[in-house]
Design a protein around this motif. Structure first.
Motif, PDB file in Angstrom:
ATOM      1  N   GLY A 105       2.795   4.357   1.826  1.00 22.20           N
ATOM      2  CA  GLY A 105       1.212   4.114   1.802  1.00 22.20           C
ATOM      3  C   GLY A 105       0.659   5.325   2.165  1.00 22.20           C
ATOM      4  N   ASP A 106      -0.542   5.335   1.687  1.00 23.44           N
ATOM      5  CA  ASP A 106      -1.645   6.642   2.184  1.00 23.44           C
ATOM      6  C   ASP A 106      -1.597   6.503   3.592  1.00 23.44           C
ATOM      7  N   ALA A 107      -1.666   7.147   4.444  1.00 24.84           N
ATOM      8  CA  ALA A 107      -2.109   7.144   5.709  1.00 24.84           C
ATOM      9  C   ALA A 107      -3.561   8.012   6.226  1.00 24.84           C
ATOM     10  N   ARG A 108      -3.867   8.366   4.996  1.00 27.85           N
ATOM     11  CA  ARG A 108      -5.118   9.296   5.260  1.00 27.85           C
ATOM     12  C   ARG A 108      -4.684  10.762   5.935  1.00 27.85           C
ATOM     13  N   ARG A 109      -5.594  11.771   5.930  1.00 24.79           N
ATOM     14  CA  ARG A 109      -5.561  12.960   6.552  1.00 24.79           C
ATOM     15  C   ARG A 109      -4.231  13.632   5.869  1.00 24.79           C
ATOM     16  N   LYS A 110      -4.398  13.603   4.791  1.00 24.37           N
ATOM     17  CA  LYS A 110      -2.931  14.194   4.142  1.00 24.37           C
ATOM     18  C   LYS A 110      -1.913  13.808   4.584  1.00 24.37           C
ATOM     19  N   SER A 111      -1.608  12.496   4.914  1.00 19.52           N
ATOM     20  CA  SER A 111      -0.151  12.190   5.276  1.00 19.52           C
ATOM     21  C   SER A 111       0.006  10.685   4.706  1.00 19.52           C
ATOM     22  N   PHE A 112       1.298  10.351   4.848  1.00 17.85           N
ATOM     23  CA  PHE A 112       1.790   9.069   4.193  1.00 17.85           C
ATOM     24  C   PHE A 112       2.731   8.425   5.048  1.00 17.85           C
ATOM     25  N   PHE A 113       2.664   7.170   5.088  1.00 20.06           N
ATOM     26  CA  PHE A 113       3.931   6.532   5.901  1.00 20.06           C
ATOM     27  C   PHE A 113       4.930   5.983   5.078  1.00 20.06           C
ATOM     28  N   PHE A 114       6.392   5.910   5.788  1.00 15.14           N
ATOM     29  CA  PHE A 114       7.479   5.374   5.063  1.00 15.14           C
ATOM     30  C   PHE A 114       8.012   4.453   5.893  1.00 15.14           C
ATOM     31  N   THR A 115       8.655   3.071   5.328  1.00 19.94           N
ATOM     32  CA  THR A 115       9.386   2.186   6.099  1.00 19.94           C
ATOM     33  C   THR A 115      10.319   1.745   5.283  1.00 19.94           C
ATOM     34  N   ILE A 117      12.926  -1.940   5.028  1.00 15.82           N
ATOM     35  CA  ILE A 117      12.856  -3.332   5.312  1.00 15.82           C
ATOM     36  C   ILE A 117      14.119  -3.684   4.751  1.00 15.82           C
ATOM     37  N   ARG A 118      14.928  -4.614   5.578  1.00 19.17           N
ATOM     38  CA  ARG A 118      16.179  -5.293   5.112  1.00 19.17           C
ATOM     39  C   ARG A 118      16.006  -6.639   5.481  1.00 19.17           C
ATOM     40  N   GLY A 119      16.139  -7.699   4.700  1.00 17.19           N
ATOM     41  CA  GLY A 119      16.048  -8.975   4.890  1.00 17.19           C
ATOM     42  C   GLY A 119      15.087  -9.287   5.966  1.00 17.19           C
ATOM     43  N   HIS A 120      13.842  -8.835   5.381  1.00 16.91           N
ATOM     44  CA  HIS A 120      12.422  -9.124   6.133  1.00 16.91           C
ATOM     45  C   HIS A 120      12.445  -8.410   7.203  1.00 16.91           C
ATOM     46  N   GLU A 121      13.147  -7.754   7.769  1.00 19.32           N
ATOM     47  CA  GLU A 121      13.243  -6.959   8.925  1.00 19.32           C
ATOM     48  C   GLU A 121      12.863  -5.486   8.878  1.00 19.32           C
ATOM     49  N   LEU A 122      11.981  -5.235   9.534  1.00 19.25           N
ATOM     50  CA  LEU A 122      11.588  -3.636   9.749  1.00 19.25           C
ATOM     51  C   LEU A 122      12.872  -2.847  10.328  1.00 19.25           C
ATOM     52  N   VAL A 123      13.682  -1.842   9.699  1.00 17.90           N
ATOM     53  CA  VAL A 123      14.625  -1.360  10.233  1.00 17.90           C
ATOM     54  C   VAL A 123      14.394   0.378  10.172  1.00 17.90           C
ATOM     55  N   GLU A 124      13.518   0.695   9.756  1.00 18.96           N
ATOM     56  CA  GLU A 124      13.275   2.101   9.757  1.00 18.96           C
ATOM     57  C   GLU A 124      11.528   2.342   9.682  1.00 18.96           C
ATOM     58  N   GLY A 125      10.980   3.134  10.441  1.00 17.66           N
ATOM     59  CA  GLY A 125       9.507   3.526  10.408  1.00 17.66           C
ATOM     60  C   GLY A 125       8.957   2.291  11.326  1.00 17.66           C
ATOM     61  N   PRO A 126       7.428   2.465  11.107  1.00 10.72           N
ATOM     62  CA  PRO A 126       6.662   3.368  10.057  1.00 10.72           C
ATOM     63  C   PRO A 126       6.844   5.059  10.802  1.00 10.72           C
ATOM     64  N   MET A 127       7.041   5.927   9.680  1.00 12.62           N
ATOM     65  CA  MET A 127       7.140   7.217   9.924  1.00 12.62           C
ATOM     66  C   MET A 127       6.067   8.056   8.992  1.00 12.62           C
ATOM     67  N   PRO A 143      19.587   5.622  -5.466  1.00 17.23           N
ATOM     68  CA  PRO A 143      18.928   5.478  -6.657  1.00 17.23           C
ATOM     69  C   PRO A 143      18.304   4.111  -6.754  1.00 17.23           C
ATOM     70  N   GLY A 144      19.096   2.971  -6.656  1.00 20.67           N
ATOM     71  CA  GLY A 144      18.669   1.533  -6.711  1.00 20.67           C
ATOM     72  C   GLY A 144      17.757   0.941  -5.900  1.00 20.67           C
ATOM     73  N   ILE A 145      17.508   1.624  -4.704  1.00 17.73           N
ATOM     74  CA  ILE A 145      16.968   0.949  -3.797  1.00 17.73           C
ATOM     75  C   ILE A 145      15.198   0.951  -4.148  1.00 17.73           C
ATOM     76  N   PRO A 146      14.553  -0.368  -4.221  1.00 18.45           N
ATOM     77  CA  PRO A 146      13.270  -0.376  -4.734  1.00 18.45           C
ATOM     78  C   PRO A 146      12.375   0.263  -3.739  1.00 18.45           C
ATOM     79  N   ILE A 147      11.203   0.897  -4.085  1.00 19.93           N
ATOM     80  CA  ILE A 147      10.132   1.693  -3.446  1.00 19.93           C
ATOM     81  C   ILE A 147       8.612   0.982  -3.899  1.00 19.93           C
ATOM     82  N   PHE A 148       8.091   0.425  -2.795  1.00 17.76           N
ATOM     83  CA  PHE A 148       6.718  -0.325  -2.878  1.00 17.76           C
ATOM     84  C   PHE A 148       5.588   0.265  -2.485  1.00 17.76           C
ATOM     85  N   SER A 149       4.337   0.227  -2.737  1.00 13.20           N
ATOM     86  CA  SER A 149       3.161   0.596  -2.289  1.00 13.20           C
ATOM     87  C   SER A 149       1.986  -0.408  -2.735  1.00 13.20           C
ATOM     88  N   SER A 150       1.194  -0.547  -1.722  1.00 15.10           N
ATOM     89  CA  SER A 150       0.190  -1.607  -2.169  1.00 15.10           C
ATOM     90  C   SER A 150      -1.069  -0.845  -2.783  1.00 15.10           C
TER      91      SER A 150
END
Length: 204
Positions: A105-115, A117-127, A143-150
């Motif tokens: 997602g867009d974190a504003r100030r020219k930055s973006f966040f990355f997370t 999720i595995r099994g509805h558990e947050l396993v990395e991030g937000p960074m 290659p096959g992992i989905p990437i979502f943004s709101s």
């Protein structure tokens, strides 16, 4: 258990009610400047179905204003009903069939966040990353992992727009979940608040 779920962290607001096999979900365009659709839906659901026994709130990351409104409403309902109150990162409740996915997602100030999720558990991030850093991070993923943004992020070709769902939140509230946040609930902050400290006046 009667479960009420509230999700206002993105441009699509939603709330859901679960009671045994009964599922009642509502979605609407979420305008941060006009919260009346949320309260209208909340009032209709609680009048129809009564007081909840558990309330779960999506905590973002996303709109601080929307998330604060959802938290405040949940606290008021908890006070009147005695319901259990918990929070969960909204990104853990994106409606999809994938067991594992990434949310950005867009974190504003020219930055973006990355997370991640595995099994509805947050396993990395937000960074937080710059655009080029996030591009490199996404290129390094399987290659096959989905990437979502709101929200649409055309600079990241693999990102697909998907929203967190209050109905998914409500279903997750039924089972033990290590990502649950207990009260006091707060929105997920991606960076420390910027505070300007006034200068101390010195006597002439």
């Amino acid at each position: 258990m009667k479960i009420l779920a509230l999700e206002l962290s993105t441009a699509r607001g939603s709330l859901a009610w679960l009671d045994g096999e009964i599922e009642d979900g509502h979605e609407w365009p979420n305008d941060r400047k006009n919260s009346s659709p949320f309260f209208q839906n909340l009032n209709a659901v609680t009048k129809k179905l009564g007081a909840p026994e558990a309330i779960i709130v999506g905590l973002g990351p996303g709109s601080y204003a929307g998330t604060r409104i959802a938290i405040s409403a949940a606290i008021g309902l908890q006070f009147s009903s005695g319901a259990r109150l918990i929070g969960l990162p909204s990104i853990c409740a994106i409606q999809c069939d994938a067991h594992e996915y990434c949310a950005i997602g867009d974190a504003r100030r020219k930055s973006f966040f990355f997370t991640r999720i595995r099994g509805h558990e947050l396993v990395e991030g937000p960074m937080l990353f710059s655009q080029s850093e996030l591009q490199a991070k996404l290129e390094s993923l399987e290659p096959g992992i989905p990437i979502f943004s709101s929200e649409p992020l055309s600079q990241f070709e693999r990102a697909v727009v998907r929203y967190p769902s209050a109905l998914v939140l409500a279903r997750l509230a039924r089972v033990p979940h290590s990502s649950f946040f207990p009260p006091p609930l707060e929105p997920i902050y991606l960076r420390e608040p910027h505070i300007t400290i006034p200068k101390v006046k010195t006597e002439a």
